[in-house]
Design a protein around this motif. Structure first.
Motif, short mmCIF file in Angstrom:
data_model
loop_
_atom_site.label_atom_id
_atom_site.label_comp_id
_atom_site.label_asym_id
_atom_site.label_seq_id
_atom_site.Cartn_x
_atom_site.Cartn_y
_atom_site.Cartn_z
N GLU A 251 0.90 -1.19 0.01
CA GLU A 251 -0.04 0.07 -0.01
C GLU A 251 0.83 1.11 0.04
OE1 GLU A 251 -3.49 2.13 2.73
OE2 GLU A 251 -2.59 0.20 3.30
N CYS A 278 -2.27 -3.07 -2.72
CA CYS A 278 -3.29 -2.98 -2.02
C CYS A 278 -4.10 -1.58 -2.29
CB CYS A 278 -2.71 -2.78 -0.42
SG CYS A 278 -4.02 -2.55 0.61
N LEU A 279 -5.32 -1.77 -2.61
CA LEU A 279 -6.33 -0.67 -2.78
C LEU A 279 -6.10 0.21 -1.34
CD1 LEU A 279 -9.27 -1.75 -4.54
CD2 LEU A 279 -7.68 -0.12 -5.47
N ILE A 288 -10.86 5.58 -5.88
CA ILE A 288 -10.88 4.14 -6.25
C ILE A 288 -10.56 3.87 -7.63
CG2 ILE A 288 -13.19 3.97 -6.26
CD1 ILE A 288 -12.79 0.92 -5.13
N CYS A 305 -7.80 -4.65 0.22
CA CYS A 305 -8.17 -3.23 0.09
C CYS A 305 -8.16 -2.98 1.72
CB CYS A 305 -9.31 -3.21 -0.65
SG CYS A 305 -10.07 -1.53 -0.39
N TRP A 307 -9.98 0.27 3.39
CA TRP A 307 -10.85 1.40 3.05
C TRP A 307 -10.52 2.31 4.37
CZ3 TRP A 307 -16.80 1.07 2.18
CH2 TRP A 307 -17.37 2.24 1.79
N LEU A 342 -15.98 -0.82 -4.78
CA LEU A 342 -15.40 -1.62 -4.26
C LEU A 342 -16.28 -2.82 -4.14
CD1 LEU A 342 -13.07 -2.68 -2.15
CD2 LEU A 342 -14.33 -1.38 -0.30
N VAL A 358 -10.97 -7.29 2.41
CA VAL A 358 -11.41 -5.78 2.67
C VAL A 358 -11.65 -5.67 3.81
CG1 VAL A 358 -12.98 -4.21 2.11
CG2 VAL A 358 -12.60 -5.99 0.28
#
Length: 384
Positions: A251, A278-279, A288, A305, A307, A342, A358
Motif C-alpha cells: 500500500e 493494496c487498494l 478508487i 483493500c 478502506w 469496491l 477488505v
C-alpha cells in the motif's frame, strides 16, 4: 547494513506532520503494552505523563459477549462468495454496542477481550492488526490472537513502520531523520514475516507493507526505491505451505507510485515477486477509479483493500474524523461511489476464485460495522 537511499548531502528535512499511526487511525488493539510511538525508533513520553485521576472501580469483566447474530446477517453471509473476507480495522470501540457487542464495554476491555466476540459476527471473517505498525509483535502474541478466532478467520497484518517509513518520526508524526532500516529485507523477515507466519499459521491472511509518504528526496528517486522494494519482496519466502490463503500486498501513500512514468516499474516489481497492490482508499491517494488500473495490470490475482479515510476529511484529517465520527455507531458521510466500485471489484475477484480481503475503518463513512453490512449487501446483489 544496506546502502542508504539518501544521498549524504540530501538528507530529508523534517517534514509536515504525517502521523505514523496506521492510516485508518485505529488504536492498537491488544494488551496494555500496546501504547507505542509512531515507529520503533521514536522515544516514548509515557514516563513523563501526569498521573491519571483514579477511576471508579467496576466489577471485573471475564469476557466480552457478542451481539446475538441477526438472521438477516446470517442470510447475507450465506450469499457472499466464500473467498471474500470482510472485516474491520481493529476492534476496541465501545460505540459498537448493539452492533457487534451485546453491551457497552470499556475500550481497554475490548482491546484485551473483544476479539473472540468480533470474530463471531456473521459478516466479519478478517481483521486488520494495525497494532503491528507501531511495534513488531512476537510469535506468542500472534499465536494468542490465532487461538481466539475460528479456523476460517484470517488476519491482515501491517508491517512495522521501522521497515515501511523512510523517516524516523517524532510522536506527532514529523520526520526527524532518515531511517536506515527503510525497506530492509532482513528486518522485514525478522520483525514481521517469520513471527506472523509461525504464530498465525494458516490464519495469516495478508501481510501489508504500507509505505508512508516519502520525502521529496525519495520521490525524485522513485525508481531506486522501487528496486529496493522489489528486493525486499523477493526475500519473502513462499507463504502457502504454512498459510495457504496468505498474500503479500503493498500500500502506498504517494500518487507518484501509480502514475506514469513509474507505474509500469511498480507493477513489474509486484508481478515479479508474486505480491499485489493494496487498494489504499485514503484521502492522500487518488479515488478508487484511478487506483483500479493497478489491479487490471496485475490481473488475475487476489485483492487486498483497506478502506481508510473519507476524502471529505482531507489528507491530514484523521483527528477531524475521529472527533466527527465518534462513537462510530452510525454512518455520517456515506461514500456511495467508493462503496459501489469496491463491491464490484471485491465480488468479481472472489467469484473468480481469488482471495479478497477488505478491511474497513470507522473513518471511511463513520461506522465500520454499518459500512461492512452495506458493502456486503451490494456484493450479494451482484452476479451469482
Amino acid at each position: 547494513m544496506q546502502d542508504s537511499l539518501f544521498p549524504e548531502d540530501e538528507l530529508p528535512a523534517p517534514g509536515p506532520a504525517d502521523p505514523a499511526r496506521p492510516a485508518d487511525g485505529a488504536t492498537p488493539a491488544a494488551p496494555a503494552d500496546s501504547a507505542a510511538p509512531g515507529n520503533a525508533a521514536a522515544a516514548s513520553t509515557s514516563a513523563s505523563a501526569p498521573a491519571p485521576v483514579p477511576a471508579k472501580r467496576r466489577p471485573a469483566v471475564d469476557a466480552v459477549l457478542p451481539l446475538p447474530p441477526d438472521r438477516a446477517d446470517l442470510q447475507l453471509r450465506d450469499r457472499l462468495p466464500p473467498r471474500l473476507r470482510l472485516g474491520t480495522s481493529s476492534w476496541n470501540y465501545p460505540g459498537w454496542a448493539g452492533l457487534v457487542w451485546n453491551d457497552a464495554y470499556a475500550e481497554a476491555t475490548l482491546s484485551r477481550r473483544g476479539l473472540p466476540a468480533l470474530a463471531q459476527h456473521p459478516l466479519f471473517r478478517t481483521v486488520s492488526l494495525d497494532r503491528a505498525f507501531y511495534r513488531p509483535l512476537t510469535v506468542a502474541q500472534y499465536a494468542d490472537y490465532a487461538a481466539q478466532v475460528p479456523h476460517d478467520f484470517r488476519f491482515v497484518v501491517k508491517a512495522p513502520a521501522a521497515v515501511t517509513d523512510a523517516l524516523v518520526r517524532h510522536e506527532d508524526g514529523r520526520g526527524m531523520q532518515a531511517n536506515p532500516s527503510f525497506l530492509d529485507p532482513a528486518l522485514a523477515l525478522d520483525a514481521l514475516v517469520a513471527p506472523a507466519l509461525e504464530g498465525l499459521g494458516p490464519k495469516l491472511g495478508a501481510l501489508v507493507f504500507q509505505l508512508s509518504p516519502l520525502p521529496v528526496t525519495l520521490r525524485r528517486n522513485l525508481p531506486r526505491v522501487i528496486a529496493r522494494l522489489e528486493a525486499l519482496l523477493a526475500a519473502i519466502p513462499l507463504l502457502a505451505p504454512q498459510a495457504p490463503d496468505a498474500v503479500v500486498a503493498v500500500e502506498v501513500r504517494d500518487p507518484d507510485w501509480i502514475a506514469a512514468p513509474h507505474r509500469a516499474a511498480f507493477v513489474a516489481a509486484l508481478k515479479g515477486t508474486g505480491a499485489t497492490f493494496c487498494l489504499g482508499l485514503h484521502a492522500k491517494m487518488p479515488p478508487i477509479d484511478d487506483q483500479l488500473q493497478m489491479l487490471r495490470d496485475l490481473w488475475p490475482g487476489p485483492l487486498v483493500c483497506r478502506w481508510n479515510l473519507n476524502p471529505l476529511n482531507g489528507r491530514y484529517g484523521y483527528e477531524d474524523a475521529e472527533v466527527r465520527y465518534a462513537p462510530f455507531d452510525r454512518i455520517l458521510d456515506p461514500d456511495l461511489h467508493t462503496r459501489t466500485m469496491l463491491a464490484k471489484v471485491a465480488g468479481a475477484t472472489a467469484r473468480a476464485g481469488h482471495a479478497a480481503y477488505v478491511t474497513v475503518s470507522n473513518h471511511a463513512e463513520g461506522s465500520a460495522p454499518h459500512s461492512i453490512r452495506l458493502l456486503a449487501t451490494e456484493i450479494a446483489q451482484g452476479p451469482a
